[in-house]
Design a protein around this motif. Structure first.
Motif, PDB file in Angstrom:
ATOM      1  N   MET A  32       0.848  -1.192   0.000  1.00 50.83           N
ATOM      2  CA  MET A  32       0.000   0.000   0.000  1.00 50.83           C
ATOM      3  C   MET A  32       0.879   1.236   0.000  1.00 50.83           C
ATOM      4  SD  MET A  32      -2.840   1.188   2.821  1.00 50.83           S
ATOM      5  CE  MET A  32      -3.791  -0.283   2.525  1.00 50.83           C
ATOM      6  N   SER A  33       0.616   2.161  -0.915  1.00 51.68           N
ATOM      7  CA  SER A  33       1.389   3.401  -0.982  1.00 51.68           C
ATOM      8  C   SER A  33       0.920   4.347   0.096  1.00 51.68           C
ATOM      9  CB  SER A  33       1.213   4.032  -2.354  1.00 51.68           C
ATOM     10  OG  SER A  33       1.881   5.255  -2.431  1.00 51.68           O
ATOM     11  N   SER A  34       1.862   5.134   0.642  1.00 47.22           N
ATOM     12  CA  SER A  34       1.532   6.047   1.719  1.00 47.22           C
ATOM     13  C   SER A  34       2.315   7.324   1.559  1.00 47.22           C
ATOM     14  CB  SER A  34       1.858   5.404   3.064  1.00 47.22           C
ATOM     15  OG  SER A  34       1.683   6.318   4.121  1.00 47.22           O
ATOM     16  N   SER A  35       1.666   8.467   1.883  1.00 43.09           N
ATOM     17  CA  SER A  35       2.352   9.738   1.773  1.00 43.09           C
ATOM     18  C   SER A  35       3.224  10.021   2.974  1.00 43.09           C
ATOM     19  CB  SER A  35       1.328  10.873   1.599  1.00 43.09           C
ATOM     20  OG  SER A  35       0.439  10.906   2.684  1.00 43.09           O
ATOM     21  N   SER A  36       2.932   9.411   4.114  1.00 42.06           N
ATOM     22  CA  SER A  36       3.751   9.562   5.312  1.00 42.06           C
ATOM     23  C   SER A  36       3.306   8.558   6.342  1.00 42.06           C
ATOM     24  CB  SER A  36       3.610  10.987   5.891  1.00 42.06           C
ATOM     25  OG  SER A  36       4.253  11.054   7.138  1.00 42.06           O
ATOM     26  N   SER A  37       4.236   7.839   6.902  1.00 43.85           N
ATOM     27  CA  SER A  37       3.873   6.801   7.860  1.00 43.85           C
ATOM     28  C   SER A  37       3.827   7.322   9.286  1.00 43.85           C
ATOM     29  CB  SER A  37       4.880   5.648   7.765  1.00 43.85           C
ATOM     30  OG  SER A  37       6.189   6.121   8.036  1.00 43.85           O
ATOM     31  N   SER A  38       4.451   8.494   9.546  1.00 41.42           N
ATOM     32  CA  SER A  38       4.549   8.989  10.911  1.00 41.42           C
ATOM     33  C   SER A  38       3.624  10.169  11.190  1.00 41.42           C
ATOM     34  CB  SER A  38       5.997   9.411  11.208  1.00 41.42           C
ATOM     35  OG  SER A  38       6.409  10.429  10.312  1.00 41.42           O
ATOM     36  N   THR A  39       3.032  10.758  10.150  1.00 40.81           N
ATOM     37  CA  THR A  39       2.186  11.925  10.323  1.00 40.81           C
ATOM     38  C   THR A  39       0.843  11.522  10.907  1.00 40.81           C
ATOM     39  OG1 THR A  39       3.227  12.927   8.393  1.00 40.81           O
ATOM     40  CG2 THR A  39       1.164  13.886   9.128  1.00 40.81           C
ATOM     41  N   ASN A  40       0.259  12.396  11.734  1.00 44.26           N
ATOM     42  CA  ASN A  40      -1.126  12.209  12.141  1.00 44.26           C
ATOM     43  C   ASN A  40      -1.857  13.519  11.922  1.00 44.26           C
ATOM     44  OD1 ASN A  40      -1.315  13.827  14.748  1.00 44.26           O
ATOM     45  ND2 ASN A  40       0.364  12.440  15.257  1.00 44.26           N
ATOM     46  N   ASP A  95      -5.663   3.899   6.528  1.00 46.48           N
ATOM     47  CA  ASP A  95      -4.446   4.691   6.294  1.00 46.48           C
ATOM     48  C   ASP A  95      -4.802   6.010   5.617  1.00 46.48           C
ATOM     49  OD1 ASP A  95      -1.987   5.738   5.779  1.00 46.48           O
ATOM     50  OD2 ASP A  95      -1.411   4.251   4.276  1.00 46.48           O
ATOM     51  N   PRO A  96      -5.053   7.067   6.401  1.00 40.71           N
ATOM     52  CA  PRO A  96      -5.435   8.360   5.823  1.00 40.71           C
ATOM     53  C   PRO A  96      -4.286   9.094   5.138  1.00 40.71           C
ATOM     54  CG  PRO A  96      -5.260   8.533   8.191  1.00 40.71           C
ATOM     55  CD  PRO A  96      -5.113   7.077   7.874  1.00 40.71           C
ATOM     56  N   THR A  97      -3.105   8.498   5.124  1.00 42.05           N
ATOM     57  CA  THR A  97      -1.987   9.090   4.380  1.00 42.05           C
ATOM     58  C   THR A  97      -1.859   8.474   2.991  1.00 42.05           C
ATOM     59  OG1 THR A  97      -0.283   7.514   5.095  1.00 42.05           O
ATOM     60  CG2 THR A  97      -0.743   9.361   6.568  1.00 42.05           C
ATOM     61  N   HIS A  98      -2.702   7.500   2.676  1.00 43.47           N
ATOM     62  CA  HIS A  98      -2.500   6.745   1.434  1.00 43.47           C
ATOM     63  C   HIS A  98      -2.737   7.603   0.194  1.00 43.47           C
ATOM     64  CE1 HIS A  98      -6.403   5.954  -0.598  1.00 43.47           C
ATOM     65  NE2 HIS A  98      -6.928   6.200   0.576  1.00 43.47           N
ATOM     66  N   VAL A  99      -2.014   7.253  -0.852  1.00 43.18           N
ATOM     67  CA  VAL A  99      -2.167   7.908  -2.160  1.00 43.18           C
ATOM     68  C   VAL A  99      -2.340   6.839  -3.243  1.00 43.18           C
ATOM     69  CG1 VAL A  99      -0.983  10.050  -1.577  1.00 43.18           C
ATOM     70  CG2 VAL A  99       0.356   8.079  -2.315  1.00 43.18           C
ATOM     71  N   GLU A 100      -3.023   5.760  -2.887  1.00 40.80           N
ATOM     72  CA  GLU A 100      -3.289   4.688  -3.844  1.00 40.80           C
ATOM     73  C   GLU A 100      -3.981   5.245  -5.085  1.00 40.80           C
ATOM     74  OE1 GLU A 100      -2.809   1.260  -3.875  1.00 40.80           O
ATOM     75  OE2 GLU A 100      -1.463   1.517  -2.159  1.00 40.80           O
ATOM     76  N   MET A 101      -3.612   4.755  -6.233  1.00 39.53           N
ATOM     77  CA  MET A 101      -4.196   5.192  -7.511  1.00 39.53           C
ATOM     78  C   MET A 101      -4.028   6.705  -7.717  1.00 39.53           C
ATOM     79  SD  MET A 101      -5.323   2.459  -9.065  1.00 39.53           S
ATOM     80  CE  MET A 101      -6.543   2.965 -10.268  1.00 39.53           C
ATOM     81  N   VAL A 152      -6.136  11.930   2.633  1.00 41.79           N
ATOM     82  CA  VAL A 152      -7.007  12.624   3.581  1.00 41.79           C
ATOM     83  C   VAL A 152      -6.242  13.734   4.282  1.00 41.79           C
ATOM     84  CG1 VAL A 152      -8.262  12.375   5.759  1.00 41.79           C
ATOM     85  CG2 VAL A 152      -8.534  10.657   3.964  1.00 41.79           C
ATOM     86  N   TYR A 153      -5.031  13.449   4.696  1.00 36.94           N
ATOM     87  CA  TYR A 153      -4.261  14.440   5.442  1.00 36.94           C
ATOM     88  C   TYR A 153      -3.894  15.649   4.599  1.00 36.94           C
ATOM     89  CZ  TYR A 153      -3.774  11.261   9.439  1.00 36.94           C
ATOM     90  OH  TYR A 153      -4.011  10.454  10.532  1.00 36.94           O
ATOM     91  N   SER A 154      -3.716  15.445   3.307  1.00 35.35           N
ATOM     92  CA  SER A 154      -3.479  16.581   2.417  1.00 35.35           C
ATOM     93  C   SER A 154      -4.689  17.512   2.422  1.00 35.35           C
ATOM     94  CB  SER A 154      -3.192  16.093   0.999  1.00 35.35           C
ATOM     95  OG  SER A 154      -3.150  17.170   0.081  1.00 35.35           O
TER      96      SER A 154
END
Length: 252
Positions: free
Chosen positions: A1-9, A161-167, A172-174
């Protein structure tokens, strides 16, 4: 799964997290029914959505009714506006400031809303709604122009995973970051701090009523920011229907 950041909340990037109150009142207004809604396609590409996929006739009627009810509620709270045209110089009345996504369906919604409020003698800060790219629909990447059934594919990952950038979907965090940065800028601007309204030397007795005209996902996610909960839960909140207006109350 692609993610924009694993540590950001979302609390790190939510610009409202450390605020206990806001100086103005905020309302989310989702655009009326659009031609993309009828076609059941995802419309999130600015190069297309700023030109195409405007409101249907039903969508225009939905916005008209919502604006009329908002005007009635305003006049019930401030009866002087029903008797004579209010002016921005009257500090006893709250001025309405309308900000809108520049996507066609939102822009048309904002224009109708503004026109109806003007007809009801409600004072507006801007003669025409102020267009704001940070209110654009969430970008749905490779799902753009495809069936809106694909929304669920994105939402299923959002809650995990609200950091995901799948497809190539915007995370969400953006959305949390860009929309809450906008709120901060509006607060600063309307209160004369480093904003383009600074020269107006605002000394009003009433807070501005700020209308944010935008899209389903953006406004669902923005609600989580006002509630100070993680953006991953945006689909668990009460759904905002087309042409629905809802006050956004900041959790203290």
């Amino acid at each position: 799964m692609s993610s924009s950041s694993s540590s950001t909340n979302s609390f790190d990037i939510n610009k409202l997290t450390n605020r206990n109150q806001l100086s103005n009142q905020y309302y989310a207004l989702r655009h009326g029914q659009s031609k993309a809604n009828i076609a059941k396609i995802i419309s999130s590409d600015p190069s297309i959505s700023t030109i195409e996929h405007g409101l249907t006739d039903l969508g225009k009627e939905q916005v008209f009714e919502t604006a009329k009810q908002f005007s009635i509620n305003y006049q019930n709270d401030f009866p002087t506006t029903s008797a004579a045209k209010a002016t921005n110089a009257d500090a006893s009345l709250p001025i309405v400031a309308i900000y809108s996504s520049d996507f066609t369906r939102a822009r048309e919604t904002a224009e109708i809303f503004s026109q109806i409020l003007t007809q009801h003698n409600i004072p507006l800060l801007y003669d025409t709604p102020k267009l704001e790219a940070r209110l654009r629909e969430r970008y749905f990447g490779l799902y753009n122009a495809k069936s809106d059934d694909n929304y669920q594919n994105v939402w299923d990952i959002d809650c995990v995973d609200p950091t995901h950038v799948e497809m190539e979907v915007e995370s969400v965090y953006s959305v949390v970051q860009r929309t809450t940065e906008l709120i901060t800028d509006i607060e600063n601007g309307l209160n004369g701090i480093n904003g383009e309204e600074e020269e107006k030397e605002d000394k009003r007795n009433q807070p501005y009523k700020v209308i944010l005209v935008a899209h389903g996902d953006v406004l669902q996610i923005l609600q989580t920011a006002f509630l100070k909960v993680d953006g991953s839960v945006h689909r668990s909140l009460e759904h905002l229907n087309t042409a629905c207006v809802r006050e956004l109350a900041l959790k203290s």
